[in-house]
Design an enzyme around this catalytic site. Structure first.
Site, short mmCIF file in Angstrom:
data_model
loop_
_atom_site.label_atom_id
_atom_site.label_comp_id
_atom_site.label_asym_id
_atom_site.label_seq_id
_atom_site.Cartn_x
_atom_site.Cartn_y
_atom_site.Cartn_z
N ARG A 272 9.20 -14.95 12.82
CA ARG A 272 8.81 -15.41 11.42
C ARG A 272 8.14 -16.57 11.75
O ARG A 272 7.44 -17.15 10.76
CB ARG A 272 9.96 -15.26 10.57
N ARG B 68 3.61 -23.75 17.65
CA ARG B 68 2.13 -24.19 17.67
C ARG B 68 2.07 -25.47 18.83
O ARG B 68 2.89 -26.09 18.97
CB ARG B 68 1.65 -24.80 16.25
N ARG C 227 23.40 -10.27 3.92
CA ARG C 227 24.05 -11.65 4.11
C ARG C 227 23.93 -12.29 2.69
O ARG C 227 22.96 -12.18 2.01
CB ARG C 227 23.11 -12.34 5.00
N ARG D 271 21.16 -25.80 5.29
CA ARG D 271 20.07 -26.57 4.85
C ARG D 271 20.49 -27.36 3.56
O ARG D 271 21.17 -26.76 2.61
CB ARG D 271 18.76 -25.95 4.69
N GLU E 30 23.20 -25.16 0.87
CA GLU E 30 23.11 -23.61 0.86
C GLU E 30 24.08 -23.20 2.14
O GLU E 30 23.93 -23.40 3.50
CB GLU E 30 21.62 -23.11 1.53
N TYR F 186 12.92 -7.55 4.32
CA TYR F 186 13.05 -8.88 4.54
C TYR F 186 11.56 -9.20 3.63
O TYR F 186 10.56 -10.06 4.35
CB TYR F 186 12.93 -9.47 5.89
N ASP G 297 8.75 -11.53 1.83
CA ASP G 297 8.61 -12.81 0.96
C ASP G 297 7.95 -12.54 -0.24
O ASP G 297 7.59 -11.36 -0.55
CB ASP G 297 7.60 -13.51 1.81
P1 FAD Z 1 15.34 -9.83 -6.42
O1 FAD Z 1 14.63 -11.13 -6.82
O2 FAD Z 1 16.40 -9.79 -5.66
O3 FAD Z 1 15.64 -9.04 -7.64
C1 FAD Z 1 16.33 -7.91 -7.87
C2 FAD Z 1 16.77 -8.15 -9.31
O4 FAD Z 1 17.54 -6.81 -9.55
C3 FAD Z 1 17.80 -9.02 -9.37
O5 FAD Z 1 17.53 -9.88 -10.67
C4 FAD Z 1 19.30 -8.29 -9.58
O6 FAD Z 1 20.08 -9.16 -10.53
C5 FAD Z 1 18.76 -7.20 -10.48
N1 FAD Z 1 19.84 -5.92 -10.24
C6 FAD Z 1 20.14 -5.55 -8.71
N2 FAD Z 1 21.11 -4.34 -9.21
C7 FAD Z 1 21.11 -4.42 -10.58
C8 FAD Z 1 21.83 -3.34 -11.21
N3 FAD Z 1 22.62 -2.54 -10.85
N4 FAD Z 1 21.52 -3.34 -12.60
C9 FAD Z 1 20.63 -4.34 -13.20
N5 FAD Z 1 19.95 -5.27 -12.34
C10 FAD Z 1 20.25 -5.26 -11.05
N6 FAD Z 1 9.81 -15.57 -0.41
C11 FAD Z 1 8.88 -16.67 -0.46
O7 FAD Z 1 7.75 -16.16 -0.31
N7 FAD Z 1 9.16 -18.01 -0.11
C12 FAD Z 1 10.26 -18.49 0.08
O8 FAD Z 1 10.40 -19.89 0.52
C13 FAD Z 1 11.30 -17.65 -0.20
N8 FAD Z 1 12.69 -18.33 0.07
C14 FAD Z 1 13.69 -17.60 -0.22
C15 FAD Z 1 15.07 -18.25 -0.08
C16 FAD Z 1 16.11 -17.42 -0.11
C17 FAD Z 1 17.28 -18.00 -0.13
C18 FAD Z 1 16.10 -15.97 -0.34
C19 FAD Z 1 17.28 -15.24 -0.64
C20 FAD Z 1 14.68 -15.34 -0.49
C21 FAD Z 1 13.64 -16.22 -0.40
N9 FAD Z 1 12.38 -15.52 -0.38
C22 FAD Z 1 11.13 -16.36 -0.27
C23 FAD Z 1 12.12 -14.17 -0.91
C24 FAD Z 1 11.87 -13.78 -2.23
O9 FAD Z 1 12.98 -14.40 -2.88
C25 FAD Z 1 11.75 -12.25 -2.53
O10 FAD Z 1 10.50 -12.03 -1.82
C26 FAD Z 1 11.64 -11.91 -3.89
O11 FAD Z 1 12.70 -12.35 -4.71
C27 FAD Z 1 11.94 -10.41 -3.91
O12 FAD Z 1 12.10 -9.95 -5.45
P2 FAD Z 1 12.90 -8.62 -5.78
O13 FAD Z 1 12.40 -8.20 -7.26
O14 FAD Z 1 12.58 -7.52 -4.65
O15 FAD Z 1 14.39 -8.93 -5.60
N1 UDP Z 2 15.45 -20.71 12.09
C1 UDP Z 2 16.02 -21.43 13.16
N2 UDP Z 2 16.06 -22.63 13.05
C2 UDP Z 2 15.53 -23.42 11.70
C3 UDP Z 2 15.08 -22.65 10.93
C4 UDP Z 2 14.95 -20.97 11.10
O1 UDP Z 2 16.71 -21.01 14.23
O2 UDP Z 2 15.81 -24.61 11.76
C5 UDP Z 2 15.54 -19.18 12.54
C6 UDP Z 2 16.66 -18.54 11.87
O3 UDP Z 2 17.19 -17.32 12.85
C7 UDP Z 2 16.10 -17.75 10.54
C8 UDP Z 2 14.72 -17.56 11.15
O4 UDP Z 2 14.56 -18.53 12.04
O5 UDP Z 2 16.84 -16.69 10.26
C9 UDP Z 2 13.68 -17.64 9.94
O6 UDP Z 2 13.58 -18.60 9.38
P1 UDP Z 2 13.11 -18.83 7.86
O7 UDP Z 2 12.91 -20.30 7.49
O8 UDP Z 2 11.80 -17.73 7.59
O9 UDP Z 2 14.23 -18.05 7.14
P2 UDP Z 2 14.50 -17.82 5.34
O10 UDP Z 2 13.61 -18.88 4.67
O11 UDP Z 2 13.96 -16.55 5.24
O12 UDP Z 2 15.80 -17.97 5.19
#
Ligand code: FAD
Ligand code: UDP
Length: 366
Positions: free
Chosen positions: A170, A174, A247, A278, A298, A346, A348
């Site tokens: 991911r 570069r 996780r 982080r 986090e 996974y 985004d």
């Molecule tokens: P979710 O956002 O998980 O929505 C699912 C919803 O369903 C939740 O609100 C949950 O409460 C609800 N739900 C589940 N079960 C039930 C139930 N039984 N009854 C009622 N409601 C329920 N993407 C990026 O592009 N850039 C980023 O920088 C980025 N950073 C991230 C950092 C973290 C820590 C995480 C965890 C994800 C990150 N993502 C990022 C990914 C991004 O969060 C997801 O792509 C997006 O939120 C997915 O949307 P979703 O609707 O599939 O899931």
């Molecule tokens: N990763 C790492 N070191 C860093 C940042 C990321 O080894 O400083 C690895 C780690 O395994 C992570 C993966 O790269 O799960 C993807 O990173 P990303 O930032 O995309 O994770 P997310 O934002 O989805 O948590």
């Protein structure tokens, strides 16, 4: 009776709901949390938009998706350039000439390539079979040991040698002095936060918060012609083939009486001894000048039933278990399984929207 019962008000559910409303369909959205938005939910505190479920930076190369989100908010041009802290040594990410220069003192791309090639040769790896081998193959042993191993093993709770190689792919590698974390053409943070985007998408839908699907459906069986389910797929089937692995995370947020705590939106802590992965300083996502600041640590956590499932763990065991659930899901004619939890992928944000749009089109154009 509604046309659609949408379970989950995250980006997938909201995108589907918006598309369905555009076609004049009626939607009821139920959400077990106390707010809409799923993991992209943001909330204003001290004049700062706080990313309550982890840092979310929007990035995409899909013009249609970019134009779609821009209907609901303006984006501020923020480019993510996280920095890694390994025992007080600061390295630029993703792995690029700045990282290589700090690690080895090399100056030219040729010198960096030679260094990595030398470490790759010493390791004897020719076909990487797991994350550890993949990382050493891509960026050598030194970077693997300082910037990947500790971070990744904390993040996933597993040894790098037991994780699939794709996770590390991911991150761009570069041979230029370019610290942008993502390669995508369009990037930014919505001015005023993400929650408004979801709220606007859900206009015209009925929304019930604090409502869990499994309780709700007992009393409301015939409430909609179809269900769009974005919760965990294994929970839907009552874990009949066993639990998928996820996780979880714990966020520790504090308001600090200082203007600038760490000088960057995201600083990773890469050594194994520090329990968080982080620290996010939210104001830097929006170039904030408030007198106070808000930071979030986090902490990765083991998932068990009842905890929030943040990341699917897409190793072989779980992917093959998921395919059994996906097969079973085909028998549920009136249920669409979508999103990160419904499809155990996974995704985004941009991929979530893209996939929800595709599914909604296929469904609504029938
Ligand atoms: P979710 O956002 O998980 O929505 C699912 C919803 O369903 C939740 O609100 C949950 O409460 C609800 N739900 C589940 N079960 C039930 C139930 N039984 N009854 C009622 N409601 C329920 N993407 C990026 O592009 N850039 C980023 O920088 C980025 N950073 C991230 C950092 C973290 C820590 C995480 C965890 C994800 C990150 N993502 C990022 C990914 C991004 O969060 C997801 O792509 C997006 O939120 C997915 O949307 P979703 O609707 O599939 O899931
Ligand atoms: N990763 C790492 N070191 C860093 C940042 C990321 O080894 O400083 C690895 C780690 O395994 C992570 C993966 O790269 O799960 C993807 O990173 P990303 O930032 O995309 O994770 P997310 O934002 O989805 O948590």
């Amino acid at each position: 009776m509604y046309d659609y019962l949408i379970v989950g008000s995250g980006l997938y559910g909201a995108t589907f709901a918006y598309m369905a409303r555009q076609k004049g369909k009626s939607c009821l959205v139920i959400e077990k949390r106390g707010n809409v938005g799923g993991n992209i939910y943001t909330e204003e505190q001290e004049g700062i938009q706080v990313h309550c479920y982890g840092a979310h930076i929007f990035h995409t190369s899909n013009k249609e998706v970019w134009e779609f989100v821009n209907k609901f908010a303006d984006f501020n041009g923020f480019i993510n350039m996280p920095v890694a802290n390994y025992k007080g040594e600061m390295y630029n990410l993703p792995f690029n000439m700045n990282t290589f220069n700090k690690m080895w003192g090399v100056v030219t791309p040729q010198q960096a390539k030679e260094k990595i090639e030398e470490q790759k040769k010493e390791s004897g790896i020719t076909e990487p079979k797991n994350l550890e081998e993949q990382a050493i193959y891509l960026i050598g042993k030194d970077i693997y040991e300082k910037l990947v191993k500790g971070y990744t093993e904390k993040q996933w709770g597993k040894k790098c040698s037991e994780l699939p190689p794709f996770i590390i792919k991911r991150l761009p590698v570069r041979y230029t002095y370019d610290n942008r974390y993502f390669n995508d053409v369009y990037q930014g943070i919505p001015v005023g936060g993400y929650t408004q985007i979801v709220e606007k998408m859900l206009e015209g839908c009925d929304v019930k918060l604090n409502t869990d699907f499994f309780e709700f459906i007992k009393e409301n069986k015939g409430i909609a012609k179809k269900i769009v389910y974005t919760g965990q797929i294994d929970t839907y089937f009552n874990y009949c083939f066993g639990e998928l692995e996820y996780r979880s995370l714990r966020f520790e947020t504090e308001v600090l009486d200082c203007e600038n705590y760490q000088g960057n939106a995201v600083i990773n802590y890469n050594e194994a001894e520090i329990p968080y992965t982080r620290i996010i300083e939210h104001k830097h996502f929006e170039f904030g000048t408030q007198p106070k600041t808000i930071v979030t640590r986090e902490y990765p956590m083991k998932w068990s039933q009842g905890e929030e499932a943040y990341y699917p763990v897409n190793n072989e065991r779980n992917n093959s278990l998921y395919s059994r659930y996906a097969e079973k899901a085909k028998e549920e004619e009136n249920v669409i399984f979508g999103g990160r939890l419904g499809q155990y992928k996974y995704f985004d944000m941009d991929k979530t929207i893209e996939d929800a749009m595709k599914t909604a089109r296929a469904e609504l154009d029938k």
